[in-house]
Design a protein around this motif. Structure first.
Motif, PDB file in Angstrom:
ATOM      1  N   PRO A 105      95.967  39.001  30.518  1.00  0.00           N
ATOM      2  CA  PRO A 105      96.589  37.990  31.392  1.00  0.00           C
ATOM      3  C   PRO A 105      95.594  37.298  32.318  1.00  0.00           C
ATOM      4  CG  PRO A 105      97.893  40.007  31.372  1.00  0.00           C
ATOM      5  CD  PRO A 105      96.614  40.330  30.684  1.00  0.00           C
ATOM      6  N   ALA A 106      94.512  37.999  32.656  1.00  0.00           N
ATOM      7  CA  ALA A 106      93.488  37.415  33.522  1.00  0.00           C
ATOM      8  C   ALA A 106      92.324  36.857  32.724  1.00  0.00           C
ATOM      9  CB  ALA A 106      92.979  38.465  34.507  1.00  0.00           C
ATOM     10  N   ASN A 107      92.442  36.898  31.386  1.00  0.00           N
ATOM     11  CA  ASN A 107      91.372  36.421  30.511  1.00  0.00           C
ATOM     12  C   ASN A 107      90.054  37.120  30.822  1.00  0.00           C
ATOM     13  OD1 ASN A 107      90.529  34.754  28.357  1.00  0.00           O
ATOM     14  ND2 ASN A 107      89.647  33.265  29.782  1.00  0.00           N
ATOM     15  N   TYR A 108      90.129  38.432  31.060  1.00  0.00           N
ATOM     16  CA  TYR A 108      88.951  39.198  31.479  1.00  0.00           C
ATOM     17  C   TYR A 108      88.790  40.456  30.637  1.00  0.00           C
ATOM     18  CZ  TYR A 108      85.790  42.033  34.290  1.00  0.00           C
ATOM     19  OH  TYR A 108      84.740  42.811  34.702  1.00  0.00           O
ATOM     20  N   GLY A 109      87.546  40.790  30.390  1.00  0.00           N
ATOM     21  CA  GLY A 109      87.205  42.045  29.727  1.00  0.00           C
ATOM     22  C   GLY A 109      86.742  41.838  28.298  1.00  0.00           C
ATOM     23  N   ILE A 140      90.209  54.549  35.146  1.00  0.00           N
ATOM     24  CA  ILE A 140      90.860  54.197  36.405  1.00  0.00           C
ATOM     25  C   ILE A 140      92.268  53.687  36.117  1.00  0.00           C
ATOM     26  CG2 ILE A 140      90.100  51.784  36.456  1.00  0.00           C
ATOM     27  CD1 ILE A 140      90.233  54.037  39.546  1.00  0.00           C
ATOM     28  N   LYS A 141      93.167  53.913  37.051  1.00  0.00           N
ATOM     29  CA  LYS A 141      94.474  53.259  37.015  1.00  0.00           C
ATOM     30  C   LYS A 141      94.589  52.402  38.259  1.00  0.00           C
ATOM     31  CE  LYS A 141      99.478  53.812  36.737  1.00  0.00           C
ATOM     32  NZ  LYS A 141     100.645  54.733  36.728  1.00  0.00           N
ATOM     33  N   ASN A 142      94.613  51.089  38.076  1.00  0.00           N
ATOM     34  CA  ASN A 142      94.769  50.150  39.176  1.00  0.00           C
ATOM     35  C   ASN A 142      96.201  49.643  39.206  1.00  0.00           C
ATOM     36  OD1 ASN A 142      92.056  50.174  40.000  1.00  0.00           O
ATOM     37  ND2 ASN A 142      91.476  48.630  38.489  1.00  0.00           N
ATOM     38  N   THR A 143      96.865  49.777  40.325  1.00  0.00           N
ATOM     39  CA  THR A 143      98.237  49.277  40.458  1.00  0.00           C
ATOM     40  C   THR A 143      98.319  48.087  41.404  1.00  0.00           C
ATOM     41  OG1 THR A 143      98.675  50.890  42.207  1.00  0.00           O
ATOM     42  CG2 THR A 143      99.243  51.525  39.953  1.00  0.00           C
ATOM     43  N   TYR A 144      97.172  47.556  41.806  1.00  0.00           N
ATOM     44  CA  TYR A 144      97.133  46.403  42.721  1.00  0.00           C
ATOM     45  C   TYR A 144      97.762  45.169  42.080  1.00  0.00           C
ATOM     46  CZ  TYR A 144      94.954  42.324  44.974  1.00  0.00           C
ATOM     47  OH  TYR A 144      94.728  41.114  45.581  1.00  0.00           O
ATOM     48  N   TYR A 145      97.409  44.913  40.831  1.00  0.00           N
ATOM     49  CA  TYR A 145      97.847  43.696  40.144  1.00  0.00           C
ATOM     50  C   TYR A 145      99.061  43.923  39.265  1.00  0.00           C
ATOM     51  CZ  TYR A 145      97.682  40.017  36.537  1.00  0.00           C
ATOM     52  OH  TYR A 145      98.003  39.022  35.651  1.00  0.00           O
ATOM     53  N   SER A 146      99.120  45.087  38.619  1.00  0.00           N
ATOM     54  CA  SER A 146     100.177  45.315  37.642  1.00  0.00           C
ATOM     55  C   SER A 146     100.431  46.801  37.482  1.00  0.00           C
ATOM     56  CB  SER A 146      99.769  44.702  36.294  1.00  0.00           C
ATOM     57  OG  SER A 146     100.646  45.092  35.276  1.00  0.00           O
ATOM     58  N   ASP A 148     101.906  47.775  34.640  1.00  0.00           N
ATOM     59  CA  ASP A 148     102.102  47.919  33.201  1.00  0.00           C
ATOM     60  C   ASP A 148     100.860  48.496  32.536  1.00  0.00           C
ATOM     61  OD1 ASP A 148     100.272  45.861  33.070  1.00  0.00           O
ATOM     62  OD2 ASP A 148     101.756  44.315  32.620  1.00  0.00           O
ATOM     63  N   LYS A 149     100.761  48.336  31.230  1.00  0.00           N
ATOM     64  CA  LYS A 149      99.673  48.949  30.465  1.00  0.00           C
ATOM     65  C   LYS A 149      98.293  48.447  30.865  1.00  0.00           C
ATOM     66  CE  LYS A 149     100.170  45.607  26.685  1.00  0.00           C
ATOM     67  NZ  LYS A 149     100.405  45.441  25.234  1.00  0.00           N
ATOM     68  N   PHE A 150      98.215  47.268  31.474  1.00  0.00           N
ATOM     69  CA  PHE A 150      96.915  46.726  31.849  1.00  0.00           C
ATOM     70  C   PHE A 150      96.350  47.388  33.103  1.00  0.00           C
ATOM     71  CE2 PHE A 150      99.086  43.062  29.726  1.00  0.00           C
ATOM     72  CZ  PHE A 150      98.371  43.151  28.541  1.00  0.00           C
ATOM     73  N   SER A 151      97.115  48.272  33.730  1.00  0.00           N
ATOM     74  CA  SER A 151      96.605  48.970  34.906  1.00  0.00           C
ATOM     75  C   SER A 151      95.596  50.049  34.526  1.00  0.00           C
ATOM     76  CB  SER A 151      97.754  49.588  35.703  1.00  0.00           C
ATOM     77  OG  SER A 151      98.441  50.553  34.938  1.00  0.00           O
ATOM     78  N   PHE A 152      95.643  50.534  33.280  1.00  0.00           N
ATOM     79  CA  PHE A 152      94.700  51.552  32.821  1.00  0.00           C
ATOM     80  C   PHE A 152      93.447  50.872  32.275  1.00  0.00           C
ATOM     81  CE2 PHE A 152      98.780  53.738  32.596  1.00  0.00           C
ATOM     82  CZ  PHE A 152      98.477  54.951  33.195  1.00  0.00           C
ATOM     83  N   GLN A 153      92.297  51.231  32.843  1.00  0.00           N
ATOM     84  CA  GLN A 153      91.031  50.625  32.444  1.00  0.00           C
ATOM     85  C   GLN A 153      89.938  51.683  32.402  1.00  0.00           C
ATOM     86  OE1 GLN A 153      90.779  47.373  31.484  1.00  0.00           O
ATOM     87  NE2 GLN A 153      92.959  47.064  31.919  1.00  0.00           N
TER      88      GLN A 153
END
Length: 352
Positions: A105-109, A140-146, A148-153
């Motif tokens: 969604p952020a066109n990143y990675g 890492i699990k980031n919950t700042y933005y989402s 959903d599944k994109f929180s796991f990085q």
């Protein structure tokens, strides 16, 4: 250029010569004979030619090389990792962020792209050791933005079977260059952020634009990009500075009271650290290593939420201990993320 033949020769592979890569090359050159290899990998249509040229480069240099260092994994890291494995030479891959993430969604990675993801996976598998600049690039699990599944990085999330050892080696910064300048006065109620045009959404440019409309009495500087063409609404207090030299950027850090690092993913936070060294009070998102870098010297935005951010801004505009926080911010970077410490760790690994 004259080389000191008494020094061990190492290869340093990178997709570009950004400032932190040049810093690595400079400090390693004090201890080793560094031979750098980089091409304009952003020109994707030239990738096959670059790979062929890189093979020639490796064949020419591999026999006299003691170690191979690669900054960022990508197409450019595959053959160095393979050459090191075949020649039984240690290969260290420095992980910086985009090579450990996939946020469509952020066109990143880079891990959202095929076949690039395959090249990265094979690189990690063949390498001697992976050197992430923060533990958040492992998992890492980031919950700042989402939520959903994109929180796991992190590369362990995408490649759970990778067994290659890893060691975190933080980025390092020159506190003698990035420093408060007494001759530059700080503008009250002023904020600065740094990102490129392609990072506008990734680094929270949309939030900063909304914020500038809510606080017309404040000034918001954005360095690294000109005003985006899609930004129709103009806020006179939102000033795009374009690309700046290191000296000019240091001046703006000294001119600003606060630094905004509102990323939805951040491998480390180089500009954040530079700004803190210059005495900016940091305000950051709750992702990756950002809260660890800021510590008790600034403020953390828990969610990508404009109302929550407004509350933080109202608070920081009224605090009386800005100078104390600014000094604390500088001390944190000097104590934990100095260039000297990074130099010592890299040299120790390479010599080990």
């Amino acid at each position: 250029m004259k080389f000191d033949r008494k020094k061990s020769k190492i290869l340093y592979i990178a997709p570009s010569l950004s400032s932190f890569i040049r810093n690595d090359v400079a400090v390693l050159s004090k201890h080793f004979r560094v031979v750098a290899n980089t091409y304009a990998w952003n020109k994707k249509y030239l990738t096959p030619f670059y790979l062929l040229h890189q093979i020639y480069f490796l064949l020419k240099n591999i026999r006299s090389t003691k170690k191979i260092i690669v900054s960022f994994a990508g197409y450019w890291s595959f053959f160095p990792a393979l050459a090191g494995k075949l020649a039984k030479i240690d290969v260290f891959i420095i992980l910086n962020g985009t090579d450990c993430a996939s946020i469509p969604p952020a066109n990143y990675g880079d891990l959202r792209k095929l076949p690039l993801k395959t090249f990265i996976r094979l690189t990690y598998k063949m390498a001697t050791m992976l050197l992430p600049v923060s533990a958040s690039l492992v998992f890492i699990k980031n919950t700042y933005y989402s939520d959903d599944k994109f929180s796991f990085q992190g590369y362990k999330h995408f490649f759970p079977r990778i067994k290659t050892k890893n060691k975190v080696v933080f980025n390092g910064f020159d506190e003698n260059f990035w420093r408060p300048l007494k001759e530059i006065g700080r503008e009250p109620d002023s904020f600065i952020a740094v990102f490129s045009s392609s990072q506008y959404f990734l680094k929270g440019g949309d939030l900063i634009h909304q914020l500038s409309g809510k606080f017309p009495e404040c000034k918001f500087y954005i360095a690294g990009t000109d005003k985006p063409v899609f930004l129709k609404e103009e806020n006179k207090n939102l000033i795009f500075l374009g690309k700046l030299s290191a000296e000019a950027l240091r001046n703006y850090y000294n001119k600003s009271t606060f630094y905004l690092q509102l990323s939805i993913f951040e491998g480390f936070g180089c500009a954040l650290s530079e700004a803190m060294l210059c005495g900016c009070v940091p305000i950051g998102s709750s992702v990756n290593i950002i809260p660890e870098i800021i510590g008790n010297s600034g403020f953390i935005l828990g969610k990508k939420d404009l109302t929550e951010l407004e509350n933080i801004i109202h608070k920081v505009l009224t605090i009386e201990n800005k100078n104390t926080l600014a000094k604390l911010a500088r001390e944190r970077i000097i104590n934990d993320y100095s260039m000297k410490k990074r130099e010592q760790e890299l040299v120790s690994l390479i010599e080990g």
